[in-house]
Scaffold this active site. Structure first.
Site, mmCIF file in Angstrom:
data_model
loop_
_atom_site.group_PDB
_atom_site.id
_atom_site.type_symbol
_atom_site.label_atom_id
_atom_site.label_comp_id
_atom_site.label_asym_id
_atom_site.label_seq_id
_atom_site.Cartn_x
_atom_site.Cartn_y
_atom_site.Cartn_z
ATOM 1 N N ASP A 92 7.454 39.558 -2.651
ATOM 2 C CA ASP A 92 8.837 39.850 -3.055
ATOM 3 C C ASP A 92 9.230 41.314 -2.827
ATOM 4 O O ASP A 92 10.413 41.650 -2.919
ATOM 5 C CB ASP A 92 9.044 39.496 -4.540
ATOM 6 C CG ASP A 92 8.870 38.011 -4.783
ATOM 7 O OD1 ASP A 92 8.984 37.234 -3.824
ATOM 8 O OD2 ASP A 92 8.601 37.631 -5.937
ATOM 9 N N LYS B 260 12.690 38.294 -14.095
ATOM 10 C CA LYS B 260 13.399 37.079 -13.647
ATOM 11 C C LYS B 260 12.436 35.903 -13.529
ATOM 12 O O LYS B 260 12.715 34.808 -14.013
ATOM 13 C CB LYS B 260 14.053 37.345 -12.293
ATOM 14 C CG LYS B 260 14.384 36.086 -11.524
ATOM 15 C CD LYS B 260 14.822 36.384 -10.099
ATOM 16 C CE LYS B 260 14.900 35.155 -9.243
ATOM 17 N NZ LYS B 260 13.657 34.738 -8.611
#
Ligand code: EPU
Length: 428
Positions: free
Chosen positions: A304, A22
């Protein structure tokens, strides 16, 4: 609007395919603006951020064609259309439109980006870079106005190691006059991926992946074909799931080196982690050891993965500590984990997890993308059914989540929100 439902407690087994990254995709799509002929990007993840960015390129006169996991971008008719509002606010990565449009048209107007609310997320280093290259930058009514007569290469030292600023300055500098040197640059694999695309387009970039990047500006960039690297954060999320609930899980299409900090932590806890060329095999084990984790810039433990890792640690007997040195307020998932029975204290930038608890299914809300991933991990571990709202955050970053998890034996499904739930969300 929908919610995700997970019936927890089922052991996971099988193979999961990792999609393209992403955080590469959201930079590669705007990078195509810089070309004068079509750019084809393969191995795109099936996520809403990709669709939003493709729509943004159409707003500025580009054409796009998305088929399966391939996007063809036709930049020939693009122009410097101001984008002060609307879609740009949907995702943080729309800030890459600034660097790319500045690099191509020498001007841009971009609304200040949205995206996950993780505490303060300034873009001062991006602006410092654009100004060093000769742009005049002003902030008017929530939009950034950029304008330059010409862009001229410069030496730019980043005061904070920033992925976004490093990529944005590369985008603005590839068509500038002369040499740009970015010092104290970020080293994440996604930066190398963007530099690879730009080099295939004809840019001259050296040192991507190290802390000094040198760019010699060129007059023109042409189209090319590029395949995105595997998503190390998606891979890491499935590794955590496998460590928490996996009988044996094979993570396929991953670059093991990109997730080494997580593999090392899992091994430290006693999880079996075996690596092959582009695969990682994980087998959970009983009697896991608690650990302390500190998030750092690459190649350190990624921020993340901090949130999903925290969910996993609630299961591990003993005290573990998670410290996020990148984002001070990335702890919104913790209230939700507490609703599920977790014993976690947040002090400053750290979360102290008193583990060894079986979470209980509950109604919870994903406040951001990785908080959503944390709740999916928690739901799979919990006893009973967990209902997760805020699914739109999860859809920004995890393509085919239900299919992938069902393929591993999870019980997960979606339902539309009823009127009462919609009302509750409106009032929250
Ligand atoms: N920072 C500044 N000034 C700046 C830029 C950043 O002070 O001008 C600070 C930030 O506040 C933060 C640190 O520097 O404390 C690092 O931020 P960075 O710029 O590296 O983050 P980003 O580029 O905005 C990307 C990812 C994030 C990921 C971070 C850190 C994208 C689109 N986003 O954000 O991914 O957390 O790097 O690795 O690439 C996610 O995928 O869930 C996500 C939030």
């Amino acid at each position: 609007m929908e919610k995700l439902l997970i019936e927890g407690g089922h052991l996971l087994e099988g193979t999961v395919q990792i999609s393209g990254a992403k955080n590469s995709a959201v930079a590669l799509i705007p990078a195509a603006i810089l070309a004068d002929s079509p750019v084809t990007i393969d191995n795109l993840p099936d996520i809403s951020d990709v669709e939003t960015l493709a729509e943004l390129l159409e707003e500025i006169g580009g054409q796009t064609q998305l088929t399966d996991d391939t996007l063809v971008i036709y930049p020939e008719k693009m122009f410097a259309m101001p984008l002060p509002n609307g879609r740009v606010k949907k995702l943080r990565a729309s800030y890459y439109m600034m660097g790319a449009m500045l690099g191509k048209f020498k001007k841009a107007v971009i609304g200040l980006p949205g995206g996950c609310n993780l505490g303060p997320r300034p873009i001062d280093q991006h602006i410092k870079g654009f100004e060093a290259l000769g742009a005049k930058v002003t902030n008017e009514h929530g939009a950034i106005y950029l304008q330059a007569d010409e862009l001229v290469g410069a030496r730019i030292y980043l005061d904070v190691v920033s992925v976004g600023a490093t990529i944005n300055i590369m985008l603005a500098a590839v068509r500038a006059k002369g040499r740009t040197v970015i010092e104290n640059a970020a080293k994440e694999p996604e930066i190398i991926d963007v530099a690879t695309l730009l080099s295939n387009m004809g840019a001259k970039i050296k040192g991507a992946g190290t802390n000094v990047i040198r760019i010699d500006g060129v007059d023109e960039l042409h189209g090319c074909r590029h395949s995105i690297i595997p998503d190390r954060i998606e891979a890491g999320t499935y590794m955590i799931l496998a460590a928490a609930m996996g009988k044996s899980v094979l993570i396929d299409n991953v670059i093991p080196d990109h997730v080494e900090s997580l593999s090392a932590k899992l091994r430290e806890m006693g999880v079996m982690v075996e690596e092959a060329d582009d695969q990682i095999f994980i087998k959970s084990q009983p009697n896991l050891k608690p650990v302390d984790v500190k998030t750092l810039v690459y190649p350190g433990f990624p921020t993340d993965l901090q949130q999903p890792f925290t969910s996993f640690l609630t299961k591990v007997e003993g005290s573990s500590m998670v410290t996020d040195t990148i984002y001070s307020a990335r702890y919104k998932h913790i209230d939700e984990l507490r609703r599920m029975g977790a014993n976690i204290k947040v002090e400053g930038r750290s979360a102290l997890i008193n583990g060894g608890i079986r979470l209980q299914g509950a109604k919870v809300r994903a406040s951001d993308l990785r908080a959503g991933a944390a709740l999916v991990v928690a739901g799979l571990m919990a006893e009973g059914v967990t209902e997760i709202t805020g699914v739109e955050h999860i859809d920004r970053g995890y393509g085919g989540l239900e299919e992938k998890l069902k393929g591993l034996g999870a019980k997960i499904w979606r339902e539309a929100l009823n009127e009462k739930e919609l009302e509750e969300i409106k009032n929250s």
